[in-house]
Design a protein around this motif. Structure first.
Motif, short mmCIF file in Angstrom:
data_model
loop_
_atom_site.label_atom_id
_atom_site.label_comp_id
_atom_site.label_asym_id
_atom_site.label_seq_id
_atom_site.Cartn_x
_atom_site.Cartn_y
_atom_site.Cartn_z
N UNK A 1 17.71 27.62 -82.96
CA UNK A 1 18.85 28.36 -83.73
C UNK A 1 18.54 29.85 -84.62
N UNK A 2 19.12 30.66 -84.57
CA UNK A 2 18.78 32.17 -85.32
C UNK A 2 17.99 31.94 -85.84
N UNK A 3 16.62 32.39 -86.35
CA UNK A 3 16.06 32.94 -87.47
C UNK A 3 17.20 33.92 -88.72
N UNK A 4 17.83 33.51 -89.39
CA UNK A 4 18.50 34.47 -89.99
C UNK A 4 17.39 35.12 -91.04
N UNK A 5 16.03 34.84 -91.21
CA UNK A 5 15.54 35.57 -92.26
C UNK A 5 14.80 37.66 -91.33
N UNK A 6 15.25 37.23 -90.62
CA UNK A 6 15.18 38.66 -89.14
C UNK A 6 16.40 39.28 -88.89
N UNK A 7 17.47 38.94 -89.37
CA UNK A 7 18.21 39.77 -89.19
C UNK A 7 19.02 40.06 -88.43
N UNK A 8 19.14 41.57 -87.79
CA UNK A 8 19.41 41.94 -87.15
C UNK A 8 19.02 41.69 -85.51
N UNK A 9 17.18 41.21 -85.47
CA UNK A 9 16.26 40.67 -84.41
C UNK A 9 16.15 39.62 -84.37
N UNK A 10 17.46 38.90 -84.91
CA UNK A 10 16.92 37.19 -84.84
C UNK A 10 17.05 36.69 -83.63
N UNK A 11 18.50 37.56 -82.89
CA UNK A 11 18.46 36.91 -80.96
C UNK A 11 17.62 37.46 -80.95
N UNK A 12 17.99 38.46 -80.19
CA UNK A 12 16.23 38.91 -79.52
C UNK A 12 15.09 38.56 -79.79
N UNK B 1 20.87 29.66 -67.60
CA UNK B 1 21.73 29.47 -67.27
C UNK B 1 22.82 30.54 -67.87
N UNK B 2 23.63 31.58 -67.87
CA UNK B 2 24.17 32.74 -68.62
C UNK B 2 25.23 32.55 -67.80
N UNK B 3 26.59 32.77 -69.29
CA UNK B 3 27.76 32.36 -69.03
C UNK B 3 28.13 33.82 -70.00
N UNK B 4 28.98 34.12 -70.10
CA UNK B 4 29.71 35.18 -71.25
C UNK B 4 29.89 35.13 -72.67
N UNK B 5 28.60 36.34 -73.03
CA UNK B 5 28.98 36.55 -74.43
C UNK B 5 28.45 38.28 -74.72
N UNK B 6 27.71 38.28 -75.65
CA UNK B 6 27.37 39.76 -76.19
C UNK B 6 26.26 40.05 -75.61
N UNK B 7 26.04 41.57 -77.05
CA UNK B 7 25.05 42.13 -76.08
C UNK B 7 23.71 41.19 -76.17
N UNK B 8 22.89 40.80 -77.29
CA UNK B 8 22.03 39.71 -76.99
C UNK B 8 21.81 39.17 -75.78
N UNK B 9 23.04 38.08 -75.18
CA UNK B 9 22.61 37.82 -74.13
C UNK B 9 22.31 38.76 -72.71
N UNK B 10 23.63 39.09 -73.25
CA UNK B 10 22.84 39.93 -71.82
C UNK B 10 21.51 40.98 -71.59
N UNK B 11 21.25 41.47 -73.05
CA UNK B 11 19.87 41.85 -72.90
C UNK B 11 18.96 40.33 -72.08
N UNK B 12 19.41 38.80 -72.66
CA UNK B 12 18.16 38.20 -72.17
C UNK B 12 18.32 38.09 -70.26
#
Length: 322
Positions: free
Chosen positions: A251-262, A277-288
């Motif tokens: 789960x996202x660590x909300x304390x990290x703010x915008x960096x949480x997803x990365x 295994x990658x399905x469609x998502x946002x820019x954080x997923x594309x970076x993954x």
């Protein structure tokens, strides 16, 4: 060298306490699996049949979650009692003076730990049965609001561990037997909207079929995902629940703010998964996906429309096929 009390309870490992409890002090009869299944199924059916076509119908899923959580919380309390009893046992073993009083106190603590362990296992069995009913009712894997869902029954493999707890246990060299062990498979996908129910079903089927194929190649897979209660993560978690595949939810660590997803991306990839295994998502997923390829990891790319392979979909479009 320890020579008494089952070799000082296997040199303080305490994993298999062996002092027999006095049957007259506590009822130790286990719950029968068939009785658990039949009783909870009947209770669940009657309870949620009551909500149909009433003012509480929209609250049925949340109320169902609460029913499962009753058993989960009770099992967690029993687990805390086990921890306290085993701490006392370690202390008593370290200060053993050979006296009868000391020996009696030690045996009592072992018995308390055994009773608490029996209670915990019974409550976890109730929770797992209720969680299966919740899955059948809602289509969603049951997860606690905080912390992990572990089972100490070796025959149960549908553990759901929070990522931070998993990393901490691994770093401390204290991976418990109940922690998921196997080959990590990272799953990622976002929340999408669909123009029709058929499209939504096609997308959900694509997720399950893809995970089926991955599992056919990786029999001991552990599903690693973002723990989102909606969207693709929810569908993947439900697949894992159905197939008794253990899960690690980062789960996202909300304390990290915008960096949480990365940060979450890095943690999941650090597990060195066999596949991403990658399905469609946002820019954080594309970076993954980019980072996975940079690390030489195999990517099962399903980011095309309705969970298709984007390259195959593009070729099909170019050739005029639907």
């Amino acid at each position: 060298m320890p020579t008494t009390l089952a070799a000082q309870l296997a040199a303080l490992e305490l994993g298999h306490l062996s002092i027999s409890a006095d049957a007259s002090t506590a009822c130790r009869n286990p719950l029968q699996p068939d009785a658990i299944d039949q009783t909870l199924a009947a209770v669940w059916s009657d309870l949620f049949g009551l909500f149909t076509d009433t003012v509480l119908e929209d609250q049925a899923e949340e109320l169902g979650w609460g029913v499962v959580n009753l058993f989960h919380r009770a099992a967690a309390k029993a687990s805390i009692r086990i921890d306290r009893a085993t701490d006392e046992i370690r202390l008593l073993l370290a200060t053993n003076d050979g006296s009868e009083i000391h020996t009696t106190e030690l045996e009592q603590q072992v018995e308390r730990a055994q009773v608490a362990e029996d209670e915990m296992l019974a409550l976890e069995a109730l929770r797992e049965t209720a969680a299966a009913l919740y899955l059948a009712e809602t289509g969603s894997s049951w997860r606690p609001a905080g912390g992990s869902r572990l089972s100490h029954d070796a025959l149960t493999t549908s553990a759901v561990v929070q990522g931070r707890e998993f990393l901490k246990a691994r770093a401390e060299g204290k991976r418990r037997a109940a922690m998921p062990q196997g080959t990590p498979i990272v799953f990622a996908g976002g929340r999408l909207s669909f123009t029709s129910t058929d499209d939504a079903k096609t997308y959900g089927d694509a997720i399950w079929q893809t995970l089926d194929r991955v599992r056919a190649n990786v029999g001991d897979m552990v599903l690693v995902h973002g723990g989102d209660g909606k969207g693709a993560d929810r569908l993947a978690a439900s697949w894992a629940e159905r197939h008794k595949v253990p899960q690690i939810a980062f789960s996202l660590d909300t304390r990290l703010g915008a960096r949480a997803g990365f940060k979450r991306n890095e943690q999941m990839l650090d597990l060195k998964p066999r596949y991403v295994v990658a399905f469609a998502g946002n820019g954080v997923l594309e970076r993954l996906v980019i980072q996975a390829k940079e690390r030489g990891l195999s990517v099962v790319d399903r980011r095309g429309p309705l969970g298709t392979n984007p390259k195959q979909h593009a070729r099909a479009q170019a050739s005029g096929r639907p």
